[in-house]
Write a protein that holds these residues in place. Structure first.
Motif, mmCIF file in Angstrom:
data_model
loop_
_atom_site.group_PDB
_atom_site.id
_atom_site.type_symbol
_atom_site.label_atom_id
_atom_site.label_comp_id
_atom_site.label_asym_id
_atom_site.label_seq_id
_atom_site.Cartn_x
_atom_site.Cartn_y
_atom_site.Cartn_z
ATOM 1 N N ARG A 249 25.887 -12.962 -34.507
ATOM 2 C CA ARG A 249 24.609 -12.322 -34.815
ATOM 3 C C ARG A 249 23.816 -12.011 -33.546
ATOM 4 O O ARG A 249 23.192 -10.942 -33.428
ATOM 5 N N THR A 250 23.875 -12.935 -32.588
ATOM 6 C CA THR A 250 23.145 -12.724 -31.336
ATOM 7 C C THR A 250 23.719 -11.538 -30.571
ATOM 8 O O THR A 250 22.971 -10.708 -30.021
ATOM 9 N N THR A 252 25.356 -8.947 -31.769
ATOM 10 C CA THR A 252 25.024 -7.701 -32.474
ATOM 11 C C THR A 252 23.625 -7.226 -32.093
ATOM 12 O O THR A 252 23.403 -6.040 -31.804
ATOM 13 N N ALA A 253 22.673 -8.147 -32.083
ATOM 14 C CA ALA A 253 21.306 -7.785 -31.718
ATOM 15 C C ALA A 253 21.215 -7.395 -30.247
ATOM 16 O O ALA A 253 20.481 -6.458 -29.879
ATOM 17 N N LEU A 254 21.962 -8.071 -29.407
ATOM 18 C CA LEU A 254 21.909 -7.804 -27.958
ATOM 19 C C LEU A 254 22.499 -6.435 -27.634
ATOM 20 O O LEU A 254 21.976 -5.706 -26.779
ATOM 21 N N LYS A 256 22.435 -3.837 -29.499
ATOM 22 C CA LYS A 256 21.472 -2.811 -29.901
ATOM 23 C C LYS A 256 20.281 -2.756 -28.948
ATOM 24 O O LYS A 256 19.748 -1.676 -28.658
ATOM 25 N N ALA A 257 19.859 -3.930 -28.462
ATOM 26 C CA ALA A 257 18.678 -3.976 -27.604
ATOM 27 C C ALA A 257 18.971 -3.507 -26.179
ATOM 28 O O ALA A 257 18.082 -2.943 -25.522
ATOM 29 N N ARG A 259 21.497 -1.227 -24.810
ATOM 30 C CA ARG A 259 22.607 -0.285 -24.991
ATOM 31 C C ARG A 259 23.246 0.132 -23.669
ATOM 32 O O ARG A 259 24.420 0.477 -23.634
#
Length: 277
Positions: A249-250, A252-254, A256-257, A259
């Motif tokens: 999960r971390t 995936t968020a990273l 996106k943040a 790129r």
């Protein structure tokens, strides 16, 4: 002078006729004299009905048994195979060794399933069912490779439980390659190569689907030093295989943040990092 009185024939005292005594009943054969032989109790209607139904049940059971095991109507004549992707139906039929011509009811379905799993390691599970009146149905679930290990110009497929189930000439598409770079590291001596391989598989299973598609290789240096090599020259420091769901999960968020980054670190998911252009 009166003459003597003459008693009447057959009379008793005072001229009364004597009382007749009942003659004893003749003795019956096999019993005491005068005692009647007990009669056999008659079957009640309910009992007679139960006995009749029992006889009918026995007859029907014998008829059903003959149909299932003695007749030629319910014998195995064909095998249906479904669920295969890499394996062929012919391979499955051959290794199943279903006894054609035997009564369908007597076929040992568990033995067929065990035979298939032993002879075809690619099969993870198989449901063997009777397909009345004359068939056997084999529903196959094949193992899916999570990583492949290159060795001697060939590729060993490893599933999500760490089972090496097949060796193929070409690596399957979309499956990360496992690169073991821990031969001389302390982690190898402590955990052993098999344990490190299972940790790499554990990481592959925990990867988000989008990341798994972009993962070219999983490099293992030690138990707590596992790195992902992604498309576009990107790398991800994963650390150990522990807390894989949180790291997924971390990451995936990273992604996106950040790129534009090409290096990501989720080994400590509470303090992730991204760097690069």
């Amino acid at each position: 002078m009166a003459g003597p009185t003459t008693a009447r024939r057959g009379g008793g005292k005072n001229g009364k006729p004597p009382r007749s005594r009942p003659s004893p009943s003749p003795p019956r054969s096999g019993g005491r004299p005068g005692k009647a032989k007990p009669r056999r109790p008659r079957l009640r209607p309910r009992r007679r009905k139960l006995l009749g139904w029992a006889a009918v049940t026995v007859a029907l059971g014998a008829a059903v048994g003959w149909v299932l095991y003695g007749s030629s109507w319910l014998r195995v004549t064909h095998v249906e195979v479904s669920g295969t992707a890499v394996l062929t139906s012919g391979e499955v039929r051959r290794e199943a060794a279903v006894p054609f011509g035997d009564p369908l009811a007597s076929v040992d379905t568990d033995a067929i399933a065990d035979r298939l799993r032993d002879r075809l390691p690619r099969i993870e599970a198989v449901d063997v069912e009777r397909s009345w009146p004359r068939g056997i149905s084999l529903k196959v679930t094949e193992r899916q490779p999570k990583v492949v290990l290159e060795k001697g110009g060939k590729f060993i497929e490893i599933d999500g439980t760490g089972v090496r189930f097949a060796t193929v000439d070409q690596a399957p598409k979309g499956v990360p390659r496992l690169r073991m770079a821990a031969e001389d590291s302390p982690g190898t001596h402590r955990f052993g190569p098999e344990r490190l391989e299972r940790e790499a598989v554990r990481v592959a299973v925990d990867l988000p689907p989008a990341v798994r598609r972009d993962t070219l290789a999983i490099r293992v240096r030690s138990y707590d030093s596992i790195t992902l090599e992604l498309t576009g020259g990107r790398t991800v420091v994963w650390g150990s295989g522990e807390r894989g769901d949180v790291k997924a999960r971390t990451l995936t968020a990273l992604l996106k943040a950040a790129r534009g980054a090409d290096h990501f670190d989720v080994s400590a998911p509470g303090a992730p990092a991204a760097s690069g252009s």
